[in-house]
Enzyme design. Structure first.
Site, PDB file in Angstrom:
ATOM      1  CG  ASN A 166    -157.927   1.084 -60.443  1.00 37.87           C
ATOM      2  OD1 ASN A 166    -158.023   1.312 -61.661  1.00 37.87           O
ATOM      3  ND2 ASN A 166    -158.195   2.026 -59.548  1.00 37.87           N
ATOM      4  CG  HIS A 215    -156.441   6.490 -58.136  1.00 42.39           C
ATOM      5  ND1 HIS A 215    -157.689   6.728 -58.670  1.00 42.39           N
ATOM      6  CD2 HIS A 215    -156.178   7.548 -57.325  1.00 42.39           C
ATOM      7  CE1 HIS A 215    -158.161   7.868 -58.198  1.00 42.39           C
ATOM      8  NE2 HIS A 215    -157.264   8.388 -57.381  1.00 42.39           N
TER       9      HIS A 215
HETATM   10  C1  GAR Z   1    -154.517   7.061 -66.008  1.00 41.94           C
HETATM   11  O1  GAR Z   1    -153.737   8.155 -65.625  1.00 41.94           O
HETATM   12  C2  GAR Z   1    -155.120   6.383 -64.789  1.00 41.94           C
HETATM   13  O2  GAR Z   1    -154.310   6.493 -63.645  1.00 41.94           O
HETATM   14  C3  GAR Z   1    -156.392   7.143 -64.614  1.00 41.94           C
HETATM   15  O3  GAR Z   1    -156.867   7.365 -65.910  1.00 41.94           O
HETATM   16  C4  GAR Z   1    -155.739   7.535 -66.786  1.00 41.94           C
HETATM   17  C5  GAR Z   1    -155.985   6.727 -68.033  1.00 41.94           C
HETATM   18  O4  GAR Z   1    -155.055   7.038 -69.002  1.00 41.94           O
HETATM   19  N1  GAR Z   1    -157.338   6.412 -63.848  1.00 41.94           N
HETATM   20  C6  GAR Z   1    -158.218   6.976 -63.033  1.00 41.94           C
HETATM   21  O5  GAR Z   1    -158.317   8.171 -62.866  1.00 41.94           O
HETATM   22  C7  GAR Z   1    -159.101   5.982 -62.295  1.00 41.94           C
HETATM   23  N2  GAR Z   1    -159.873   6.628 -61.311  1.00 41.94           N
HETATM   24  P1  GAR Z   1    -154.892   6.152 -70.300  1.00 41.94           P
HETATM   25  O6  GAR Z   1    -156.293   5.936 -70.874  1.00 41.94           O
HETATM   26  O7  GAR Z   1    -154.044   6.951 -71.219  1.00 41.94           O
HETATM   27  O8  GAR Z   1    -154.271   4.857 -69.899  1.00 41.94           O
END
Ligand code: GAR
Length: 219
Positions: A105, A107
């Protein structure tokens, strides 16, 4: 045969795109076999189409049923790695235990700060942090508490908007996540006996040198 990557994503999919692109370019020695999304309207699905990568939407209204479906699909593909990339659902301990140490994952914080599915960047900004970043970790039965593989940092100026911080973090994510997946598929990510500390073998830091805080090489 190339290694198989399955990506789970709920949203925009910029991380998905970087993983897909870097596997097409053979930076990652593996191919994205499937995208699984919990949202039929997620922009990430269009990105998958662009790369000719199949996608499946699974409604997560009933988590148990959803996870059963996902598990059945995964068993058919038998992926080498499952990458959660902006997947905004918490997987149950039962599901995780079936795929343990195969699920990664990303984060958008320096874990264990600002754990949890949503608003990590907003919470960090409100808290007034001067340093934040992102973490790639193994998924275990806890929420955002699995063994850390790599972390990258960004500096936060008091004038930075939440959006500005997000941009800085995502720029880092787009380098860091493909790098971790590459290393993982090369068998270079080793978890120690304590099931907590992770070592990346032959870490070629290059341009990432300044931004990755990870374990040192071991002989
Ligand atoms: C990313 O920044 C990731 O770190 C975060 O969602 C975004 C997705 O961006 N994840 C979380 O917050 C998980 N709890 P993307 O759809 O452009 O890849």
């Amino acid at each position: 045969m190339r290694k198989r990557i399955v990506v789970f994503a709920s949203g925009s999919g910029t991380n998905f795109e970087e993983i897909a692109r870097k596997s097409k370019e053979n930076y990652i020695d593996g191919e994205v076999s499937l995208l699984i999304s919990d949202r039929a309207d997620a922009p990430v699905i269009k990105r998958a189409e662009k790369f000719g990568i199949p996608s499946i939407v699974i409604s997560w209204q009933d988590k148990r049923t959803a996870e059963e479906k996902a598990d059945t699909i995964l068993k058919k593909i038998n992926p080498d790695v499952i990458a959660l990339a902006g997947f905004m659902r918490i997987l149950s301990p039962e599901f995780v235990s079936k795929w343990k140490f195969k699920i990664l994952n990303i984060h958008p914080s320096i874990l264990p700060a600002f754990q949890g599915t949503t608003k990590a960047i907003e919470r960090a900004k409100k808290y007034g942090v001067r340093v934040t970043g992102c973490t790639v970790h193994f998924v275990d039965e806890s929420v955002d508490g699995g063994p850390i593989i790599a972390q990258g940092i960004v500096l936060v100026s008091p004038n930075d908007s939440e959006e500005k911080i997000r941009q800085k973090i995502q720029k880092l994510e787009h380098v860091m996540y493909p790098w971790v997946i590459k290393k993982f598929l090369e068998g270079k990510i080793k978890i120690s006996e304590d099931r907590r500390n992770v070592v990346v073998l032959d870490a070629d830091y290059n341009e990432e040198e300044k931004i990755f805080i990870t374990n040192p090489k071991i002989e």
